[in-house]
Design a protein around this motif. Structure first.
Motif, PDB file in Angstrom:
ATOM      1  N   ALA A   8       1.023  -1.363   8.197  1.00  0.00           N
ATOM      2  CA  ALA A   8      -0.379  -1.771   8.208  1.00  0.00           C
ATOM      3  C   ALA A   8      -1.272  -0.672   8.773  1.00  0.00           C
ATOM      4  O   ALA A   8      -2.384  -0.435   8.276  1.00  0.00           O
ATOM      5  CB  ALA A   8      -0.543  -3.055   9.025  1.00  0.00           C
ATOM      6  N   GLU A 184       1.453 -11.139   7.206  1.00  0.00           N
ATOM      7  CA  GLU A 184       1.943  -9.769   7.326  1.00  0.00           C
ATOM      8  C   GLU A 184       1.192  -8.807   6.421  1.00  0.00           C
ATOM      9  O   GLU A 184       1.256  -7.596   6.600  1.00  0.00           O
ATOM     10  CB  GLU A 184       3.446  -9.706   7.034  1.00  0.00           C
ATOM     11  CG  GLU A 184       3.832  -9.989   5.593  1.00  0.00           C
ATOM     12  CD  GLU A 184       4.026 -11.466   5.317  1.00  0.00           C
ATOM     13  OE1 GLU A 184       4.519 -11.809   4.224  1.00  0.00           O
ATOM     14  OE2 GLU A 184       3.683 -12.280   6.212  1.00  0.00           O
ATOM     15  N   ARG A 185       0.444  -9.323   5.431  1.00  0.00           N
ATOM     16  CA  ARG A 185      -0.326  -8.461   4.536  1.00  0.00           C
ATOM     17  C   ARG A 185      -1.836  -8.578   4.773  1.00  0.00           C
ATOM     18  O   ARG A 185      -2.621  -7.972   4.074  1.00  0.00           O
ATOM     19  CB  ARG A 185      -0.028  -8.828   3.079  1.00  0.00           C
ATOM     20  CG  ARG A 185       1.428  -8.633   2.695  1.00  0.00           C
ATOM     21  CD  ARG A 185       1.687  -9.023   1.262  1.00  0.00           C
ATOM     22  NE  ARG A 185       3.085  -8.881   0.911  1.00  0.00           N
ATOM     23  CZ  ARG A 185       3.601  -9.248  -0.258  1.00  0.00           C
ATOM     24  NH1 ARG A 185       2.808  -9.770  -1.178  1.00  0.00           N
ATOM     25  NH2 ARG A 185       4.886  -9.092  -0.499  1.00  0.00           N
ATOM     26  N   VAL A 188      -3.854  -5.386   5.673  1.00  0.00           N
ATOM     27  CA  VAL A 188      -3.990  -4.500   4.517  1.00  0.00           C
ATOM     28  C   VAL A 188      -5.065  -5.028   3.564  1.00  0.00           C
ATOM     29  O   VAL A 188      -5.907  -4.270   3.078  1.00  0.00           O
ATOM     30  CB  VAL A 188      -2.642  -4.358   3.780  1.00  0.00           C
ATOM     31  CG1 VAL A 188      -2.803  -3.495   2.540  1.00  0.00           C
ATOM     32  CG2 VAL A 188      -1.600  -3.759   4.707  1.00  0.00           C
TER      33      VAL A 188
END
Length: 208
Positions: A8, A184-185, A188
């Motif tokens: 990230a 977790e994304r 981003v």
């Protein structure tokens, strides 16, 4: 293999690099001069991204842990299904199979609207917006070698205008992030949305 937080951070730095280069191109075009990359400005902006991305990643993890976006699909259904399908009568086996095969496993997780709005308010409207903006001016000032009085002047008089400008894009991005993007994304995704925002902040960084 890099950890999720490292991935990230690297993604954030890459997107910040693009934002800063695009901002410098726009500045050169606006001023009617040939484009020449300001390496010092570029490195300062990318350094700020490197320093702020890990805390932001952990902040998103904390928000998700405290206010989960989705409720477990089988939270209320497991016990009921067991009661409905548990039977010693062979004639009930035919009824049990489709219930077990197509029951909780095929249910989509339910969006927790209250938690999503709570995270949105905390991250975008109050704490997240304030901390990120103040951290930006402090770190950028330190990297520029500015005095404490100049840094505090920028924090005092530039923070509110930047936050107000952010309200035009980040509330919508945060709602999408909290409701549709895996945690977790998330950083981003927010950095992709922040590509244009990074251009704006690069222009702010060049004037403070």
């Amino acid at each position: 293999m890099p950890s999720p937080i490292m991935k990230a951070t690297l993604a954030s730095a890459a997107l910040s690099s693009c934002s800063n280069v695009l901002a410098q191109i726009l500045e050169a075009y606006r001023d009617g001069r040939p484009f020449a990359l300001d390496i010092a400005m570029f490195l300062r902006f990318v350094t700020v991204a490197f320093l702020t991305s890990p805390p932001n990643y952990m902040w998103q993890q904390l928000l998700e842990k405290t206010f989960p976006a989705y409720e477990p699909a089988n939270k209320h259904g497991d016990n009921n299904n067991e009661k409905k399908t548990k039977s010693d009568d062979p004639r009930d086996l035919e009824k049990q199979i489709p219930i077990e095969a197509g029951g909780a496993e095929n249910k989509k997780p339910k969006l927790n609207v209250k938690n999503t709005l709570t995270k949105w308010f905390i991250d975008c409207i109050t704490l997240g917006a304030i901390f990120n903006t103040v951290a930006f001016f402090i770190l950028m000032g330190l990297l520029k070698g500015q005095s404490g009085s100049v840094i505090m002047y920028n924090v005092r008089y530039e923070t509110i205008p930047v936050i107000i400008a952010g309200y035009k894009i980040w509330p919508f991005a945060s709602i999408i992030s909290f409701s549709c993007v895996p945690v977790e994304r998330r950083i981003v995704f927010l950095n992709f949305v922040g590509l244009l925002w990074g251009i704006y902040m690069s222009l702010v960084a060049s004037r403070v």
